[in-house]
Structure formats: structure tokens, C-alpha cells
Design a protein around this motif. Structure first.
Motif, PDB file in Angstrom:
ATOM      1  N   UNK A  84      -0.923  32.418  38.926  1.00 55.17           N
ATOM      2  CA  UNK A  84       0.418  32.779  38.465  1.00 55.17           C
ATOM      3  C   UNK A  84       1.079  31.623  37.715  1.00 55.17           C
ATOM      4  N   UNK A  85       0.452  30.469  37.709  1.00 50.03           N
ATOM      5  CA  UNK A  85       0.982  29.306  36.991  1.00 50.03           C
ATOM      6  C   UNK A  85       0.612  29.449  35.513  1.00 50.03           C
ATOM      7  N   UNK A  86       1.576  29.832  34.701  1.00 49.73           N
ATOM      8  CA  UNK A  86       1.305  30.089  33.289  1.00 49.73           C
ATOM      9  C   UNK A  86       0.840  28.838  32.554  1.00 49.73           C
ATOM     10  N   UNK A  87       1.340  27.679  32.935  1.00 51.04           N
ATOM     11  CA  UNK A  87       0.951  26.447  32.254  1.00 51.04           C
ATOM     12  C   UNK A  87      -0.524  26.132  32.510  1.00 51.04           C
ATOM     13  N   UNK A  88      -0.955  26.235  33.781  1.00 48.81           N
ATOM     14  CA  UNK A  88      -2.365  25.992  34.112  1.00 48.81           C
ATOM     15  C   UNK A  88      -3.246  27.035  33.447  1.00 48.81           C
ATOM     16  N   UNK A  89      -2.776  28.251  33.494  1.00 49.56           N
ATOM     17  CA  UNK A  89      -3.563  29.346  32.915  1.00 49.56           C
ATOM     18  C   UNK A  89      -3.754  29.144  31.417  1.00 49.56           C
ATOM     19  N   UNK A  90      -2.696  28.772  30.707  1.00 48.24           N
ATOM     20  CA  UNK A  90      -2.783  28.577  29.259  1.00 48.24           C
ATOM     21  C   UNK A  90      -3.666  27.380  28.914  1.00 48.24           C
ATOM     22  N   UNK A  97     -11.859  28.539  25.785  1.00 51.01           N
ATOM     23  CA  UNK A  97     -12.113  29.107  24.463  1.00 51.01           C
ATOM     24  C   UNK A  97     -12.849  28.113  23.575  1.00 51.01           C
ATOM     25  N   UNK A  98     -12.510  26.839  23.706  1.00 55.97           N
ATOM     26  CA  UNK A  98     -13.216  25.824  22.926  1.00 55.97           C
ATOM     27  C   UNK A  98     -14.665  25.705  23.376  1.00 55.97           C
ATOM     28  N   UNK A  99     -14.904  25.758  24.709  1.00 53.36           N
ATOM     29  CA  UNK A  99     -16.280  25.691  25.209  1.00 53.36           C
ATOM     30  C   UNK A  99     -17.059  26.950  24.856  1.00 53.36           C
ATOM     31  N   UNK A 100     -16.367  28.090  24.792  1.00 52.86           N
ATOM     32  CA  UNK A 100     -16.993  29.390  24.471  1.00 52.86           C
ATOM     33  C   UNK A 100     -17.836  29.281  23.206  1.00 52.86           C
ATOM     34  N   UNK A 101     -17.315  28.607  22.188  1.00 50.36           N
ATOM     35  CA  UNK A 101     -17.988  28.561  20.889  1.00 50.36           C
ATOM     36  C   UNK A 101     -19.151  27.582  20.851  1.00 50.36           C
ATOM     37  N   UNK A 102     -19.265  26.681  21.854  1.00 56.05           N
ATOM     38  CA  UNK A 102     -20.342  25.699  21.831  1.00 56.05           C
ATOM     39  C   UNK A 102     -21.128  25.680  23.145  1.00 56.05           C
ATOM     40  N   UNK A 103     -21.172  26.819  23.838  1.00 57.22           N
ATOM     41  CA  UNK A 103     -21.847  26.875  25.134  1.00 57.22           C
ATOM     42  C   UNK A 103     -23.361  26.918  25.010  1.00 57.22           C
ATOM     43  N   UNK A 104     -23.871  27.377  23.874  1.00 58.84           N
ATOM     44  CA  UNK A 104     -25.313  27.544  23.695  1.00 58.84           C
ATOM     45  C   UNK A 104     -25.981  26.171  23.555  1.00 58.84           C
ATOM     46  N   UNK A 105     -26.993  25.909  24.401  1.00 60.64           N
ATOM     47  CA  UNK A 105     -27.700  24.632  24.328  1.00 60.64           C
ATOM     48  C   UNK A 105     -28.430  24.474  23.006  1.00 60.64           C
ATOM     49  N   UNK A 106     -28.798  25.593  22.376  1.00 57.96           N
ATOM     50  CA  UNK A 106     -29.476  25.545  21.083  1.00 57.96           C
ATOM     51  C   UNK A 106     -28.502  25.496  19.915  1.00 57.96           C
ATOM     52  N   UNK A 107     -27.206  25.570  20.220  1.00 55.91           N
ATOM     53  CA  UNK A 107     -26.142  25.472  19.220  1.00 55.91           C
ATOM     54  C   UNK A 107     -26.280  26.527  18.127  1.00 55.91           C
ATOM     55  N   UNK A 108     -26.558  27.762  18.559  1.00 57.96           N
ATOM     56  CA  UNK A 108     -26.685  28.866  17.612  1.00 57.96           C
ATOM     57  C   UNK A 108     -25.612  29.918  17.872  1.00 57.96           C
ATOM     58  N   UNK A 352     -23.175  36.504  36.367  1.00 52.99           N
ATOM     59  CA  UNK A 352     -23.278  35.592  35.227  1.00 52.99           C
ATOM     60  C   UNK A 352     -21.962  34.870  34.967  1.00 52.99           C
ATOM     61  N   UNK A 353     -20.889  35.604  34.702  1.00 56.26           N
ATOM     62  CA  UNK A 353     -19.629  34.976  34.322  1.00 56.26           C
ATOM     63  C   UNK A 353     -19.020  34.167  35.460  1.00 56.26           C
ATOM     64  N   UNK A 354     -19.043  34.692  36.678  1.00 57.02           N
ATOM     65  CA  UNK A 354     -18.484  33.944  37.823  1.00 57.02           C
ATOM     66  C   UNK A 354     -19.214  32.620  38.054  1.00 57.02           C
ATOM     67  N   UNK A 355     -20.564  32.601  38.136  1.00 54.58           N
ATOM     68  CA  UNK A 355     -21.242  31.305  38.292  1.00 54.58           C
ATOM     69  C   UNK A 355     -21.009  30.356  37.127  1.00 54.58           C
ATOM     70  N   UNK A 356     -20.964  30.896  35.899  1.00 53.72           N
ATOM     71  CA  UNK A 356     -20.709  30.045  34.739  1.00 53.72           C
ATOM     72  C   UNK A 356     -19.304  29.452  34.818  1.00 53.72           C
ATOM     73  N   UNK A 357     -18.319  30.246  35.214  1.00 52.41           N
ATOM     74  CA  UNK A 357     -16.946  29.758  35.349  1.00 52.41           C
ATOM     75  C   UNK A 357     -16.859  28.637  36.392  1.00 52.41           C
TER      76      UNK A 357
END
Length: 450
Positions: A84-90, A97-108, A352-357
Motif C-alpha cells: 500500500x506504500x505508493x512510493x515503494x511501489x513506484x 521495468x528497467x531490469x525487464x528489458x535486460x533480463x535475458x543472459x543472451x541479451x536478445x 516462474x514469475x514469483x521465483x524470479x521476483x
């Protein structure tokens, strides 16, 4: 009569009381699976190879794989911290979101691209493997590996009740503690290398588990693989029959026995709508092409069976919407969408998503970007893309009535559409209070731009 049959008659028992459990000419010895988990482990590799061939060479199989992959993943889920903490959540949303785009170890790929590849592999081969690793800069990365790299030939007992089954090491209680994975992906060289032991905490194994004790996944095309192959053969045979009948036009017969005109006699050509005049002494017999009556109805019935066995609506793999209306579309898509929602929650989110998180949060805490308390307790929510409305007006009216009579909340309806209620409220607030000043236009500009 066999001894067992005689004994059953003496005791007053009928051997045909349960047809599926009796003997007879309709049930051959091969039509029984005594240990489904064991049979899947033994047969999955050949089934996966055949399904892969079908997915790349058969149009119907390719449509099934595309239908499952596209509907399950779409453009990927929206991940948010459950707080419920909007600051932490944001702040966490921005970093994730920044990690989302570079999560692939092969960078593809980004995370959505990896999900597409994983789900496609699950549908085709039955399973997918992801290794959680740290790169040379200490950043968290995901590496997907071919299921064939998990050594399915490695099965043996170990000390203290441990055992390895199809490349998966388990303790005495059946809990996974390691995976034996080969580094080579090429099947020609894979079995010349020694598999390495990878801790189970660093491996995510995704498959639709259907039986207790099942350790490996089975291709989703397995129930219809044979029928898909025969359906493809039927299409090829039908096309060959049509081509053959088109080549066979007519036969000229010299009934008089006279010497042919020219080196080989008359050679009339067949043109659409033409009238052939045969020379005196020659007879023309037109061939009757093979009948194709009923072939379309039969092909449609077989395709319906394939769609039912693959769990995909017929319209999605045939692209035939001629018999679809609003009611039939809702009924036909309802069960499919329920199955997709179930797979999203039980397979992709939970495994998948829970362990990755959790692993991502641990790395953030390790680098001092998140407090250890938050990393240890903060959970995530995944908002998957909503389903497009079949009739937007009717669906919107139904949502409005549900909110008015109090059977569903506005937040639930927004979440069902794949949106975050907080983001929607922020957008509405921004639209409401955004100034709508109209820029002034001078007379000179009006003259230049009439």
C-alpha cells in the motif's frame, strides 16, 4: 473359456460389467497405461521431437502452437509490488521495468520475449528450463536452456534415499535438489559431454504436471500428433488427386483403323468452353475425374477433433469464422480463456514469475538498492493482459450493472482487463485536471493556412 472367466461365472461376477476393465477384441494389449508418470518420462523425448517437426512443417500444428502462445502471453504481464506504500511501489516498478528489458543472459529478448519462447517450448516439447544466474557485473539474469540438455538418460539411486530420475536429483522425500544439465545444445555433441550438477534453487522447470511422481513434461500436441500427421497426409492426397484429375482430359481412339493424319494423328487441344470436332474415324472419350463429394465435410470434422484434442477453439486454428455469432463466440471462447487463466496463475505466475521476483529482490537488497526487510517479505502481483471484448458495448453495460448492484468492484473489473487500478485512477485524474487551452491563431496565420 479361460479359468478366470469360469471362476467369475461360478462366483456370479460378470467380466463385462465394466467394459474398459474387461478383455475382448476391442481392447488390444497396447491400449493401457499402467504408470503414466513413468511412461511420460520414457516416451517424452520422441514425442517432443515429432511434435517439433509438426510445429515447423504442419500448418495446423503451427496454428495450435501460435494460438496457445499468443493467448497465454500476449504482450506480457504487468508486475507490481503488493504494498500500500505508493512510493515503494513506484520505485520498485521503475527498477523492475528497467531490469525487464535486460533480463535475458543472451541479451536478445526482454521478459515478454522470454515468456513467448518458454511457452512455445512448453506447448511443443512439454517443458522449459530457465537457469537463474549472476553475470560478471553481479547482475541477475535469466538463461533458457533446451529441455534436451537436462540429461534424461541419467536415472539411478543414490545414497541416503536420494535418487536421480531423468536428470533430476531428488531427496528421500521427493524434493528436487539438483538438475544434471549438459552445456552442449547440439544433439550431435550433447552426449559426448558430461552433465554438470546445478542446484535446484537456480533452476526453474516449467511443465504442466498432471500425475503424482511426474518429473518431465509431455508435449501438448501428443494427444493429436498422429491425427495431425494423418490430416496433413489427407490434404496432400486431396491436392494430388485434384492435380491428377486436372491433367487427365480426354482419350482419342482410332476406331476405323485408318492411317493417322500426320506423324501421330489429330491433336485437338482442350480449352475452357471449347467444342471438339474429331476427324472421321476417331472417337473422343472424356475422363471422369474422381469424385470429391463429402471431402470438405470430412476434413472439417477431423479438424474439429484436432481442435478439441489440442484444447484450442476450432476457429482459432482454421481461421473460419463463417458460423460464429455473438453467443457462440462467448460460449466457444469461455472454456479456452478459463484454461488460459488457470495456466497463467498456476504455471507462469506461481512457478516462474514469483521465483524470479524473489530472486530479483534478493539481488536488489544485495546491491543496497532495497532494504533486506522488504526483500524478505514483499510479494508481487501479475496483471495479465485482459481479453478483448467480443461486443464492447454489451460487455461495458454488463460491467456497469455489476458495479451498480454490488456484485463486483470497479477495481476487479479493471484488473480483469489487465490494468492496474491505481494507474487508471492516476490517468483519469490527469485527464480531468489537465488544462485544455486552445492556442490562439492570428489572422495572418489564417490567411497563410486557409
Amino acid at each position: 473359456m479361460s479359468f478366470l472367466g469360469s471362476l467369475c461365472n461360478i462366483l456370479g461376477l460378470s467380466t463385462r460389467s465394466i467394459e474398459a476393465g474387461g478383455n475382448g477384441p476391442r481392447w488390444t494389449a497396447g491400449k493401457a497405461i499402467r504408470s503414466p508418470a513413468r511412461e511420460i518420462t520414457l516416451r517424452r523425448q520422441l514425442a517432443a521431437e515429432r511434435a517439433t517437426w509438426l510445429a515447423h512443417n504442419d500448418a495446423t500444428a503451427a496454428a495450435i502452437v501460435a494460438a496457445w502462445t499468443g493467448n497465454i502471453v500476449a504482450d506480457g504481464p504487468a508486475i507490481a509490488a503488493k504494498t500500500t506504500d505508493d512510493a515503494v511501489r513506484a520505485a520498485l516498478a521503475m527498477r523492475f521495468d528497467a531490469w525487464w528489458s535486460r533480463c535475458d543472459a543472451e541479451e536478445i529478448d526482454d521478459l515478454a520475449g522470454m515468456l513467448h519462447r518458454l511457452v512455445r517450448g512448453i506447448v511443443t516439447t512439454g517443458e522449459a528450463f530457465v537457469i537463474l544466474e549472476t553475470d560478471e557485473d553481479g547482475e541477475f539474469r535469466l538463461r533458457s536452456v533446451d529441455p534436451a540438455q537436462c540429461d534424461a538418460t541419467l536415472t539411478r539411486n543414490l545414497p541416503n534415499g536420494r535418487r536421480i530420475v531423468a536428470g533430476i536429483e531428488m531427496d528421500e522425500r521427493g524434493r528436487r535438489i539438483a538438475f544434471w544439465i549438459r552445456d552442449a545444445e547440439d544433439m550431435l555433441t550433447a552426449y559426448t559431454t558430461t552433465p554438470r550438477r546445478v542446484d535446484a534453487r537456480d533452476v526453474l522447470h516449467l511443465f504442466d504436471r498432471q500425475y503424482p511422481g511426474q518429473q518431465r513434461g509431455l508435449s501438448w500436441l501428443a494427444p493429436v500428433a498422429f491425427l495431425l500427421d494423418q490430416f496433413g497426409e489427407l490434404g496432400g492426397a486431396t491436392l494430388a488427386l485434384l492435380n491428377t484429375s486436372a491433367l487427365y482430359g480426354a482419350v482419342l481412339t482410332n476406331v476405323s483403323g485408318d492411317k493417322p493424319e500426320g506423324p501421330e494423328g489429330p491433336d485437338p487441344s482442350l480449352e475452357p468452353g471449347s467444342i471438339i470436332r474429331a476427324p472421321v474415324g476417331w472417337d473422343v472419350e472424356f475422363g471422369a475425374p474422381p469424385s470429391m463429394t463429402g471431402i470438405d465435410a470430412y476434413r472439417r470434422e477431423v479438424l474439429h477433433t484436432i481442435a478439441a484434442g489440442a484444447g484450442v477453439p476450432y476457429e482459432l486454428i482454421s481461421s473460419n469464422l463463417s458460423e460464429v455469432n455473438f453467443s457462440s463466440a462467448r460460449v466457444g471462447l469461455h472454456e479456452f480463456r478459463r484454461r488460459v487463466d488457470t495456466l497463467r496463475r498456476t504455471l507462469l505466475t506461481a512457478r516462474f514469475l514469483d521465483p524470479v521476483w524473489r530472486r530479483w529482490l534478493a539481488h536488489e537488497a544485495l546491491h543496497g538498492r532495497v532494504s533486506p526487510a522488504i526483500a524478505a517479505s514483499l510479494e508481487m502481483t501479475a496483471a495479465w493482459p485482459g481479453w478483448p471484448a467480443i461486443d464492447p458495448l454489451k460487455d461495458a453495460q454488463a460491467d456497469q450493472i455489476a458495479i451498480a448492484i454490488g456484485v463486483e468492484s470497479r477495481q476487479a473489473i479493471i484488473a480483469r482487463r489487465g490494468r492496474d487500478p491505481r494507474e487508471v485512477d492516476a490517468e483519469i485524474t490527469a485527464d480531468t485536471f489537465r488544462p485544455r487551452a486552445v492556442p490562439a491563431v492570428s489572422d495572418e496565420n489564417n490567411r497563410k493556412n486557409p
